[in-house]
Design an enzyme around this catalytic site. Sequence first.
Site, PDB file in Angstrom:
ATOM      1  N   HIS A   1      27.216 -77.012  -6.484  1.00 22.16           N
ATOM      2  CA  HIS A   1      27.047 -78.072  -7.476  1.00 22.16           C
ATOM      3  C   HIS A   1      27.522 -77.618  -8.855  1.00 22.16           C
ATOM      4  CE1 HIS A   1      23.882 -80.355  -4.868  1.00 22.16           C
ATOM      5  NE2 HIS A   1      25.118 -80.622  -4.520  1.00 22.16           N
TER       6      HIS A   1
ATOM      7  N   HIS B   1      25.109 -72.145  -4.744  1.00 21.26           N
ATOM      8  CA  HIS B   1      25.668 -73.321  -4.082  1.00 21.26           C
ATOM      9  C   HIS B   1      26.699 -73.964  -5.006  1.00 21.26           C
ATOM     10  CE1 HIS B   1      22.431 -75.041  -6.526  1.00 21.26           C
ATOM     11  NE2 HIS B   1      22.909 -76.254  -6.323  1.00 21.26           N
TER      12      HIS B   1
ATOM     13  N   ASP C   1      26.678 -78.087 -11.881  1.00 24.76           N
ATOM     14  CA  ASP C   1      25.764 -77.579 -12.908  1.00 24.76           C
ATOM     15  C   ASP C   1      25.338 -76.141 -12.633  1.00 24.76           C
ATOM     16  OD1 ASP C   1      24.237 -78.577 -10.706  1.00 24.76           O
ATOM     17  OD2 ASP C   1      22.442 -78.623 -11.939  1.00 24.76           O
ATOM     18  N   HIS C   2      25.824 -75.582 -11.521  1.00 20.82           N
ATOM     19  CA  HIS C   2      25.566 -74.179 -11.199  1.00 20.82           C
ATOM     20  C   HIS C   2      26.838 -73.331 -11.207  1.00 20.82           C
ATOM     21  CE1 HIS C   2      21.278 -74.498  -9.835  1.00 20.82           C
ATOM     22  NE2 HIS C   2      21.641 -75.768  -9.868  1.00 20.82           N
TER      23      HIS C   2
ATOM     24  N   ASP D   1      18.558 -74.203  -5.973  1.00 19.58           N
ATOM     25  CA  ASP D   1      17.878 -75.498  -5.950  1.00 19.58           C
ATOM     26  C   ASP D   1      17.158 -75.753  -4.625  1.00 19.58           C
ATOM     27  OD1 ASP D   1      18.861 -75.883  -8.452  1.00 19.58           O
ATOM     28  OD2 ASP D   1      20.171 -77.572  -7.962  1.00 19.58           O
TER      29      ASP D   1
ATOM     30  N   HIS E   1      16.066 -74.726 -12.033  1.00 18.70           N
ATOM     31  CA  HIS E   1      15.726 -75.789 -12.982  1.00 18.70           C
ATOM     32  C   HIS E   1      14.288 -75.668 -13.468  1.00 18.70           C
ATOM     33  CE1 HIS E   1      19.308 -78.429 -12.419  1.00 18.70           C
ATOM     34  NE2 HIS E   1      19.328 -77.867 -11.211  1.00 18.70           N
TER      35      HIS E   1
ATOM     36  N   HIS F   1      19.450 -78.371   0.801  1.00 23.17           N
ATOM     37  CA  HIS F   1      19.893 -79.016  -0.441  1.00 23.17           C
ATOM     38  C   HIS F   1      21.401 -79.230  -0.386  1.00 23.17           C
ATOM     39  CE1 HIS F   1      19.984 -80.039  -4.687  1.00 23.17           C
ATOM     40  NE2 HIS F   1      20.864 -79.080  -4.903  1.00 23.17           N
TER      41      HIS F   1
END
Length: 254
Positions: A55, A53, A57-58, A128, A166, A111
């Site tokens: 985001h 996805h 942080d990915h 996530d 995570h 999400h």
Amino acid sequence: MLDIIPIPAFKDNYIWMLHDHQHVVVVDPGDAAPVLAYLKLHKLKLIAILCTHHHNDHVGGVCKLVELYNVPVYGPQLEDIPCISHMLGDGDVIEIPELKIKLSVMDIPGHTHGHIAYLGAGGVFCGDTLFGCGCGRLFEGTAPQLFYSLQRLGNLPDDTKVYCGHEYTEANIRFALVCEPGNVRLNQRQADVQALRAAGFPTLPSTIALEKDTNPFLRCAEPSIIATTLRMTQIKETDEVSIFTALRTLKNNF
């Protein structure tokens, strides 16, 4: 021989690496630096990047890795991710000949609007959406969407390994125990997880079987979960989607 290992990033992210001691596929590289350090240390060659996805942080390290390695980047067709070369949707299949694996794509929105998972190599890389003893927050999708996405994952074979994005398991278990304090398997999982973290080890991968036994978001039909949810909220409905929606709201404020 395929190894699948988590590379820690930021505060609690995991960047998953699949490798055969020569070639590497990396999943959700939010930061290029730890990936580059691992590749250099172990003299490995990056051959592909998988994104679940959008985001940051990915995906924050994707373009840097592409700049250095010029590899294909796979990701969800319904999301805007820089440097993606192959847009994927439900049912698509990726073949990685160097690692002798095939990965099938599952749409698992909730999400985010276009979140996908990659199923193969004995596991599911689910970003996530599903966490150890928990699930992702609702940022773009709806509660019913996330519920049905989790149901899809929960219907995978019990021995499927769960590679999520995570290290949230220990905190998630604390919430799960509020929901279902009498769950013997959950209490044992807490002890196991505390021992792993105390020794500096990750709690992942999990398995689908373990999640179905201990994760409240996959147990919304259990009488004990329903009773706790009704006691802690104002809802009257007892169908699984309503219970899930209420649980997700409770977790937001836990």
